[in-house]
Design a protein around this motif. Structure first.
Motif, PDB file in Angstrom:
ATOM      1  N   LEU A  68       0.896  -1.211   0.016  1.00 41.48           N
ATOM      2  CA  LEU A  68      -0.007  -0.045   0.050  1.00 41.48           C
ATOM      3  C   LEU A  68       0.878   1.402   0.017  1.00 41.48           C
ATOM      4  CD1 LEU A  68      -2.543  -0.788   2.835  1.00 41.48           C
ATOM      5  CD2 LEU A  68      -3.088  -0.645   0.403  1.00 41.48           C
ATOM      6  N   ARG A  69       0.597   2.323  -0.547  1.00 41.41           N
ATOM      7  CA  ARG A  69       1.224   3.572  -0.511  1.00 41.41           C
ATOM      8  C   ARG A  69      -0.029   4.782  -0.546  1.00 41.41           C
ATOM      9  NH1 ARG A  69       6.187   4.637  -2.357  1.00 41.41           N
ATOM     10  NH2 ARG A  69       6.406   2.562  -3.285  1.00 41.41           N
ATOM     11  N   TRP A  70       0.462   5.634   0.281  1.00 44.73           N
ATOM     12  CA  TRP A  70      -0.413   6.798   0.524  1.00 44.73           C
ATOM     13  C   TRP A  70       0.194   8.191   0.676  1.00 44.73           C
ATOM     14  CZ3 TRP A  70       0.823   2.846   3.875  1.00 44.73           C
ATOM     15  CH2 TRP A  70       1.539   3.228   4.861  1.00 44.73           C
ATOM     16  N   ALA A  71      -0.372   9.120   0.187  1.00 45.27           N
ATOM     17  CA  ALA A  71      -0.188  10.435   0.277  1.00 45.27           C
ATOM     18  C   ALA A  71      -1.154  11.671   0.385  1.00 45.27           C
ATOM     19  CB  ALA A  71       0.919  10.904  -1.245  1.00 45.27           C
ATOM     20  N   ASN A  72      -0.969  12.689   1.085  1.00 48.59           N
ATOM     21  CA  ASN A  72      -1.810  13.774   1.378  1.00 48.59           C
ATOM     22  C   ASN A  72      -3.101  13.239   1.739  1.00 48.59           C
ATOM     23  OD1 ASN A  72      -0.165  15.826   0.157  1.00 48.59           O
ATOM     24  ND2 ASN A  72      -0.652  15.132  -1.803  1.00 48.59           N
ATOM     25  N   ASN A  73      -2.889  12.176   2.962  1.00 47.08           N
ATOM     26  CA  ASN A  73      -4.060  11.699   3.686  1.00 47.08           C
ATOM     27  C   ASN A  73      -5.011  10.922   2.699  1.00 47.08           C
ATOM     28  OD1 ASN A  73      -3.042  13.020   5.689  1.00 47.08           O
ATOM     29  ND2 ASN A  73      -4.203  15.055   5.659  1.00 47.08           N
ATOM     30  N   PHE A 128       2.041  10.620   4.783  1.00 47.59           N
ATOM     31  CA  PHE A 128       2.811   9.956   3.448  1.00 47.59           C
ATOM     32  C   PHE A 128       3.168   8.845   4.006  1.00 47.59           C
ATOM     33  CE2 PHE A 128       2.729  14.358   3.154  1.00 47.59           C
ATOM     34  CZ  PHE A 128       2.660  14.836   1.771  1.00 47.59           C
ATOM     35  N   GLY A 129       3.115   7.552   3.083  1.00 46.47           N
ATOM     36  CA  GLY A 129       3.899   6.350   3.741  1.00 46.47           C
ATOM     37  C   GLY A 129       3.806   5.189   2.783  1.00 46.47           C
ATOM     38  N   PHE A 130       4.201   4.221   3.300  1.00 49.75           N
ATOM     39  CA  PHE A 130       4.251   2.900   2.376  1.00 49.75           C
ATOM     40  C   PHE A 130       4.121   1.862   3.437  1.00 49.75           C
ATOM     41  CE2 PHE A 130       7.038  -0.343   0.049  1.00 49.75           C
ATOM     42  CZ  PHE A 130       6.294  -0.568  -0.809  1.00 49.75           C
ATOM     43  N   ALA A 131       3.732   0.664   3.050  1.00 46.74           N
ATOM     44  CA  ALA A 131       3.702  -0.685   3.612  1.00 46.74           C
ATOM     45  C   ALA A 131       3.798  -1.712   2.654  1.00 46.74           C
ATOM     46  CB  ALA A 131       2.181  -0.603   4.554  1.00 46.74           C
ATOM     47  N   GLU A 132       4.478  -2.628   3.146  1.00 45.06           N
ATOM     48  CA  GLU A 132       4.648  -3.867   2.292  1.00 45.06           C
ATOM     49  C   GLU A 132       4.823  -5.033   3.056  1.00 45.06           C
ATOM     50  OE1 GLU A 132       7.999  -3.791  -0.183  1.00 45.06           O
ATOM     51  OE2 GLU A 132       9.577  -4.090   1.263  1.00 45.06           O
ATOM     52  N   HIS A 133       4.280  -6.266   2.303  1.00 48.50           N
ATOM     53  CA  HIS A 133       4.632  -7.616   3.157  1.00 48.50           C
ATOM     54  C   HIS A 133       5.163  -8.274   1.999  1.00 48.50           C
ATOM     55  CE1 HIS A 133       3.194 -11.355   5.073  1.00 48.50           C
ATOM     56  NE2 HIS A 133       3.716 -10.924   5.896  1.00 48.50           N
ATOM     57  N   ARG A 134       6.203  -9.058   2.391  1.00 45.70           N
ATOM     58  CA  ARG A 134       6.893 -10.007   1.142  1.00 45.70           C
ATOM     59  C   ARG A 134       7.126 -11.398   1.970  1.00 45.70           C
ATOM     60  NH1 ARG A 134      12.229  -7.652   0.200  1.00 45.70           N
ATOM     61  NH2 ARG A 134      11.762  -6.406   2.104  1.00 45.70           N
ATOM     62  N   VAL A 135       6.886 -12.436   1.282  1.00 49.73           N
ATOM     63  CA  VAL A 135       7.249 -13.900   1.651  1.00 49.73           C
ATOM     64  C   VAL A 135       7.867 -14.389   0.642  1.00 49.73           C
ATOM     65  CG1 VAL A 135       6.041 -16.178   2.257  1.00 49.73           C
ATOM     66  CG2 VAL A 135       4.792 -13.977   2.757  1.00 49.73           C
ATOM     67  N   ALA A 136       9.210 -14.884   1.014  1.00 49.30           N
ATOM     68  CA  ALA A 136      10.146 -15.731   0.019  1.00 49.30           C
ATOM     69  C   ALA A 136      10.094 -16.936   0.316  1.00 49.30           C
ATOM     70  CB  ALA A 136      11.388 -14.820   0.066  1.00 49.30           C
ATOM     71  N   THR A 137       9.860 -17.985  -0.512  1.00 46.12           N
ATOM     72  CA  THR A 137      10.074 -19.256  -0.333  1.00 46.12           C
ATOM     73  C   THR A 137      11.053 -20.058  -1.159  1.00 46.12           C
ATOM     74  OG1 THR A 137       7.651 -19.574   0.404  1.00 46.12           O
ATOM     75  CG2 THR A 137       8.931 -21.586  -0.232  1.00 46.12           C
ATOM     76  N   THR A 138      12.233 -20.256  -0.566  1.00 46.79           N
ATOM     77  CA  THR A 138      13.216 -21.113  -1.515  1.00 46.79           C
ATOM     78  C   THR A 138      13.540 -22.374  -1.111  1.00 46.79           C
ATOM     79  OG1 THR A 138      14.697 -18.748  -0.719  1.00 46.79           O
ATOM     80  CG2 THR A 138      15.760 -20.589  -1.389  1.00 46.79           C
ATOM     81  N   TYR A 139      13.596 -22.945  -2.311  1.00 50.97           N
ATOM     82  CA  TYR A 139      13.937 -24.361  -2.586  1.00 50.97           C
ATOM     83  C   TYR A 139      15.130 -24.419  -3.245  1.00 50.97           C
ATOM     84  CZ  TYR A 139       8.753 -24.569  -2.323  1.00 50.97           C
ATOM     85  OH  TYR A 139       7.413 -24.644  -1.657  1.00 50.97           O
ATOM     86  N   LEU A 140      16.099 -25.278  -2.536  1.00 46.01           N
ATOM     87  CA  LEU A 140      17.492 -25.460  -3.019  1.00 46.01           C
ATOM     88  C   LEU A 140      17.986 -26.792  -2.857  1.00 46.01           C
ATOM     89  CD1 LEU A 140      20.467 -23.463  -1.701  1.00 46.01           C
ATOM     90  CD2 LEU A 140      20.728 -25.909  -1.624  1.00 46.01           C
ATOM     91  N   LEU A 157       5.891   5.560   8.055  1.00 48.12           N
ATOM     92  CA  LEU A 157       4.680   6.455   8.245  1.00 48.12           C
ATOM     93  C   LEU A 157       5.633   7.909   8.378  1.00 48.12           C
ATOM     94  CD1 LEU A 157       1.587   7.036   8.423  1.00 48.12           C
ATOM     95  CD2 LEU A 157       2.171   6.374  10.536  1.00 48.12           C
ATOM     96  N   ASN A 158       5.071   8.769   7.647  1.00 48.10           N
ATOM     97  CA  ASN A 158       5.625  10.124   7.809  1.00 48.10           C
ATOM     98  C   ASN A 158       4.619  11.136   7.748  1.00 48.10           C
ATOM     99  OD1 ASN A 158       6.704  13.096   6.637  1.00 48.10           O
ATOM    100  ND2 ASN A 158       8.566  11.615   7.037  1.00 48.10           N
ATOM    101  N   ALA A 159       4.679  12.003   8.909  1.00 50.68           N
ATOM    102  CA  ALA A 159       3.811  13.124   9.163  1.00 50.68           C
ATOM    103  C   ALA A 159       4.426  14.308   8.914  1.00 50.68           C
ATOM    104  CB  ALA A 159       2.950  12.839  10.708  1.00 50.68           C
ATOM    105  N   LYS A 160       3.632  15.375   8.195  1.00 43.95           N
ATOM    106  CA  LYS A 160       4.148  16.593   8.005  1.00 43.95           C
ATOM    107  C   LYS A 160       3.088  17.952   8.417  1.00 43.95           C
ATOM    108  CE  LYS A 160       6.907  15.164   4.160  1.00 43.95           C
ATOM    109  NZ  LYS A 160       8.180  15.292   4.837  1.00 43.95           N
ATOM    110  N   THR A 161       3.427  18.977   8.735  1.00 46.82           N
ATOM    111  CA  THR A 161       2.406  19.794   9.089  1.00 46.82           C
ATOM    112  C   THR A 161       2.162  20.364   7.651  1.00 46.82           C
ATOM    113  OG1 THR A 161       4.413  21.340   9.151  1.00 46.82           O
ATOM    114  CG2 THR A 161       3.402  20.584  11.115  1.00 46.82           C
TER     115      THR A 161
END
Length: 462
Positions: free
Chosen positions: A33-38, A145-157, A176-180
């Motif tokens: 998810l990404r957000w800006a200016n509320n 403003f801000g960004f959230a991410e969820h990543r899952v990596a499955t490795t087969y070796l 999460l960034n807040a500005k006046t």
């Protein structure tokens, strides 16, 4: 892409190789998810598969390795990757760190299990919390403003020596960034998480609002050495860089801060009078990471191409303030009669402190409180002298109270030298670093107090 199992792609690579070979497929799933200016502005889900093949070949005067990494869609791509890796190995120079390929060893992986996944649903509660936060910010004349991410990596070796390993690594972060509304003040915080169930947006907003209120009073300070409270996020950025450079061979050759002179290291030397412990452990609860080597690029100029599949154990790097271990691969361990110590993808620092950051503020006569560091660069490897900038809030503390925000600074200091100057260490907590969180975000760190953090110049950065 998903009609063929990643395990089968590994087996296909091993079936067609004509050289000793290690092959692994990493299945990536991501939601963000990404957000800006509320307002939320983007969301998405992504999937990808990456095949890595490392082949080894006997060449004149030794053994060479060739590694090829490629995003693949299915079985048609495998042969080209294997052929390219084999060609690199056959035409390569003998490697200084050559070692026998990892043999099969006892483990409890379930090779046939499907890759783990994620979806935008993991961020549903977060998005609800953000909706409430946007309304509150609008009423307070703030912008989020801000960004959230969820990543899952499955490795087969798998390897031509019979090794079969499966590992899963989950990575979540919130920035999460807040500005006046006039953009004159800014505050940042980050959270690291495995599944977002422990992320409290309301609590985060309370913290950001407190910092923006502190910044209503603006103060200017000159450069200099100040008593400084560094929060866990800033400590994480500094200690991660120290971890990345903690190479045993470089230390023995006098090329890093851990050199002891005359071919020795500082292992056994005291780095801090505070009883600091610094460790990494792929099984650490809440910070679990891949428990075997699945990287081939350098880790501060140390080759791991021959160590792919090597189990990663818990390692204590610093114990009670004394340096106990450095990173080394198998080849260098064999040459020096030591144990191989591959790095895990997490870092935990604790000094036995119990005070939180607010309690440390309350006992400060006069000093600076940082939020985070960024644009960190190395100046002098022999001291591990780093430079960088403060960002999103530097505050002046007087008589136990934050009295206002001050200008940003460029700093010059060494994380290893800082360890020797700590006068107080707080309670360790789960934290997200600012500078390196695209690469490394499983950390537990304490806040610390140092009497003389070097703010070398004033910065115009905001």
């Amino acid at each position: 892409m998903n009609t063929v199992r990643p395990q089968d792609l590994v087996e296909q690579a091993l079936d067609i190789t004509t050289l000793p070979c290690v092959a692994w497929v990493t299945e990536h799933a991501e939601a963000n998810l990404r957000w800006a200016n509320n307002a939320l502005i983007t969301n998405g889900e992504m999937r990808s598969r990456r095949l890595t093949v490392t082949a080894t070949a006997e060449v004149e005067s030794g053994t060479a390795a060739g590694t090829v990494i490629q995003e693949i869609a299915g079985t048609d791509d495998v042969g080209a990757v294997v052929a390219a890796a084999e060609n690199l190995a056959r035409t390569g120079r003998p490697a200084e760190d050559a070692a026998p390929m990892i043999e099969n060893y006892a483990h409890h992986d379930v090779w046939d299990e499907a890759p783990e996944a994620t979806s935008i649903d993991v961020l549903s509660e977060l998005s609800k919390g953000l909706g409430v936060a946007f309304d509150g910010a609008q009423a307070a004349q703030q912008l989020l403003f801000g960004f959230a991410e969820h990543r899952v990596a499955t490795t087969y070796l798998g390897s031509s020596t019979g090794l079969r390993r499966r590992g899963v690594q989950r990575t979540g972060k919130l920035e999460l960034n807040a500005k006046t509304a006039d953009f004159q003040s800014s505050a940042w915080l980050g959270r690291t998480t495995r599944d977002f169930s422990d992320v409290d947006v309301a609590e985060a907003m309370d913290e950001l609002t407190t910092r923006l209120n502190w910044a209503r009073t603006k103060l200017n300070l000159p450069p200099g050495r100040y008593e400084t409270l560094l929060p866990p996020s800033a400590i994480a950025d500094l200690m991660i860089y120290a971890y990345w450079t903690a190479n045993a061979r470089d230390a023995e050759e006098g090329r890093n801060v851990f050199a002891g002179g005359n071919g020795t290291t500082k292992i056994g030397q005291r780095l801090s009078d505070v009883p600091i412990t610094l460790l990494s452990d792929p099984q650490y609860p809440g910070l679990e990471s891949i428990p075997f080597v699945d990287f081939t690029s350098s880790f501060d100029d140390t080759s791991w191409a021959f160590d792919v599949g090597l189990p990663i154990s818990a390692t204590t790097w610093i114990q009670d303030g004394v340096l106990r271990e450095l990173i080394r691969n198998r080849a260098h361990a064999a040459r020096t009669g030591a144990q191989p110590t591959p790095p895990a993808d997490n870092l935990i620092m604790d000094g036995g402190g119990t005070a939180d950051l607010q309690q440390m503020i309350s006992t400060t006569k006069r000093g600076l409180l940082l939020t985070c560091l960024w644009y960190i660069r190395e100046v002098d490897p022999e001291r591990l002298l780093l430079t960088g900038l403060t960002r999103d809030g530097v505050y002046l503390v007087e008589d136990g109270e934050v009295v206002g925000a001050v200008n940003n600074f460029r700093f010059n200091d060494s994380p290893i030298e800082l360890l020797g100057r700590i006068t107080e260490i707080g309670a360790a907590e789960l934290t997200l670093c600012r500078e390196w969180n695209d690469y490394f975000n499983r950390t537990i760190m304490p806040p610390i107090r140092v009497p003389d953090f070097n703010m070398s110049t004033v910065s115009q950065a905001s």
